[in-house]
Design a protein around this motif. Structure first.
Motif, PDB file in Angstrom:
ATOM      1  N   THR B  86       0.848  -1.202   0.000  1.00  0.00           N
ATOM      2  CA  THR B  86       0.000   0.000   0.000  1.00  0.00           C
ATOM      3  C   THR B  86       0.876   1.243   0.000  1.00  0.00           C
ATOM      4  O   THR B  86       1.977   1.201   0.545  1.00  0.00           O
ATOM      5  N   PRO B  87       0.413   2.370  -0.567  1.00  0.00           N
ATOM      6  CA  PRO B  87      -0.837   2.492  -1.325  1.00  0.00           C
ATOM      7  C   PRO B  87      -0.681   1.933  -2.726  1.00  0.00           C
ATOM      8  O   PRO B  87       0.345   2.161  -3.366  1.00  0.00           O
ATOM      9  N   CYS B  88      -1.683   1.202  -3.180  1.00  0.00           N
ATOM     10  CA  CYS B  88      -1.625   0.600  -4.517  1.00  0.00           C
ATOM     11  C   CYS B  88      -3.027   0.230  -4.966  1.00  0.00           C
ATOM     12  O   CYS B  88      -3.947   0.150  -4.157  1.00  0.00           O
ATOM     13  N   ALA B  89      -3.171   0.000  -6.273  1.00  0.00           N
ATOM     14  CA  ALA B  89      -4.443  -0.513  -6.781  1.00  0.00           C
ATOM     15  C   ALA B  89      -4.664  -1.908  -6.208  1.00  0.00           C
ATOM     16  O   ALA B  89      -3.693  -2.605  -5.890  1.00  0.00           O
ATOM     17  N   GLY B  92      -2.556  -4.686  -7.685  1.00  0.00           N
ATOM     18  CA  GLY B  92      -1.425  -3.768  -7.709  1.00  0.00           C
ATOM     19  C   GLY B  92      -0.096  -4.388  -8.085  1.00  0.00           C
ATOM     20  O   GLY B  92       0.899  -3.695  -8.237  1.00  0.00           O
ATOM     21  N   GLU B 126      -8.317  -8.468  -1.858  1.00  0.00           N
ATOM     22  CA  GLU B 126      -7.966  -7.470  -2.878  1.00  0.00           C
ATOM     23  C   GLU B 126      -8.737  -7.721  -4.172  1.00  0.00           C
ATOM     24  O   GLU B 126      -9.077  -6.784  -4.896  1.00  0.00           O
ATOM     25  N   VAL B 155     -10.346   3.023   0.729  1.00  0.00           N
ATOM     26  CA  VAL B 155     -10.127   3.084  -0.716  1.00  0.00           C
ATOM     27  C   VAL B 155     -10.303   4.518  -1.196  1.00  0.00           C
ATOM     28  O   VAL B 155     -11.280   5.178  -0.836  1.00  0.00           O
ATOM     29  N   GLU B 159      -7.301   3.301  -5.325  1.00  0.00           N
ATOM     30  CA  GLU B 159      -6.210   2.618  -4.616  1.00  0.00           C
ATOM     31  C   GLU B 159      -6.620   2.213  -3.206  1.00  0.00           C
ATOM     32  O   GLU B 159      -7.474   2.843  -2.580  1.00  0.00           O
TER      33      GLU B 159
END
Lengths: 300, 300
Positions: B86-89, B92, B126, B155, B159
């Protein structure tokens, strides 16, 4: 050649998982002791007498009073010894005679204590409390008895006024063996600093406890948190949450902690860190003193 | 005669205790589904391919992409799919190819997500988050995914910003089956009022939770508390403590609860009682949408 043991009476602490017996002389001297893993949880009603005879048979040379405390007096025990209700003396109800076929056995079971509101029960701890009070006449304060189900007990004027049970010991055992945390928590080992961290964290923010547990697993996965560190921190978290919840019991009170060495020391240390000095009391000595007090009551 | 199933690709949700597979057409139609109890926890590395073939073998008529999520990508899984951070899609990181001997299988495993500080991990959720966001473009807010290890996930802008895991489901299962509470808690049955009582109690005074648990046993012994009532109250206590600890996540946020029917409804109900309306989202639909999004990413 083994010396013959001829006790005036026998004391028994019969819990869920273990049973311990002590042979006591007329003058109160401890002559011998024995123990086995034939706890209440492994026995049906017909199993208690054989289990006791296997343990104390060599000490029986005629009719011998046996004073027993603990789960042996529960509904699933040898005989149900109905709870005395708070407020009451720790030996607050009549001893319950247990049936036996062997004429040498005269078994009497110490009743547990119940509190109706909020509902709570104890079996076994009342005997340790009686023992502590027998050795400390006129003592008022709060007694903490750490264990599988830790008890906090308010004692005043020789009576149990109120008490509260925390499942801290069972939670610790269950979390470390039955949940995903077992992968990240060592079965032994310790880390004092980690205990202090967990303690401070949960005591200071007990409402966060529910979110702290999985961190032990995640830190194991992501940061190689050592298993002994995780173990000590979990112990600190659970005891910290207990101290926070039990604060109305111990705050500003005289405190005695009755328990086995290492665990009792953790509670004493934890209390000290929150400005509450506590006296550590040997659990076995308290049990023996309580059984002795019950025996004397029986003899009138 | 059974119609032949010829999927364009196969989606798999492979958790610790179960595995579920879906056969999907090129246009995204669900053609068939299958499941078994050969979860990651029961398999060694060589066991994954046979377990998958036993499930989806009848659907394989040539090389077929398989997109899998969940614990199958853990260190103990078929292939370790390293966490994205994190932070990521939600999708990701790169899909991890898993080795197989059968040339019809082209297995790709979706990586989990890690958060370094405070340490936390997810695998499987996820994919549900990706599915929910695929179906709700531009959605910002907090997603709650109740289960064995409930996740609260913040969210924003597509992300995962941060998340926190609560062991509420595992605690409930463990307390009701592995501790002394099992004697007082029914294996099924429910009592809405008892859930509300437990919820309000633990949410309002989460620091008292540690002292509430044994009460369920004591009320069973002393006041004949019905087992279903104890069950519902314990659930309320644990979810109440979780809501209190997760408050920084959900307070004032748009909330979606992704989960199986009854449990997700409990969370929606509990949140509503604290002035936080939440949308309930079907977990299977979210998983399928997430697997589909990963498949499209793979196809580029």
């Amino acid at each position: 050649m083994t010396a013959t043991i001829t006790p005036a009476w026998i004391g028994v602490d019969w819990g869920t998982s273990h049973v311990r017996a002590w042979a006591i002389s007329a003058s109160g001297t401890l002559l011998a002791q024995a123990s086995s893993d034939r706890g209440m949880g492994r026995l049906d009603r017909a199993g208690f007498e054989p289990a006791l005879l296997a343990l104390v048979g060599p000490w029986l040379h005629g009719p011998t009073p046996v004073i027993a405390c603990g789960m042996v007096g529960s509904r699933q025990g040898w005989v149900e010894a109905p709870y005395a209700a708070t407020p009451c003396a720790p030996l607050g109800g009549p001893l319950a005679p247990a049936c036996s076929d062997d004429p040498r056995l005269a078994v009497h079971v110490i009743p547990g204590i119940k509190q109706l509101h909020p509902a709570d029960v104890m079996r076994g701890e009342e005997t340790q409390i009686a023992g502590y009070l027998a050795q400390n006449k006129g003592w008022d304060g709060v007694i903490c008895l750490p264990g599988t189900h830790t008890k906090w007990v308010h004692v005043s004027a020789g009576e149990i006024v109120s008490f509260q049970t925390f499942m801290t010991g069972e939670l610790f055992a269950t979390l470390t063996t039955q949940t995903v945390l077992r992968h990240s928590i060592a079965t032994d080992g310790w880390d004092d600093a980690a205990f202090d961290t967990g303690l401070a964290d949960a005591y200071g923010r007990p409402e966060k406890l529910a979110g702290r547990l999985f961190s032990l697993r995640a830190e194991g996965l992501l940061h190689d948190l050592p298993g002994a560190t995780a173990r000590a921190r979990l112990s600190g978290l659970l005891i910290g949450a207990e101290l926070a919840a039990a604060k109305p019991y111990w705050l500003g009170q005289q405190i005695a902690v009755i328990g086995a060495g290492a665990l009792a020391r953790l509670y004493v240390t934890a209390l000290a860190q929150h400005g509450a000095p506590a006296t550590q009391v040997n659990a076995e000595a308290a049990t023996l003193a309580g059984l002795t007090a019950a025996y004397r009551q029986l003899k009138g």
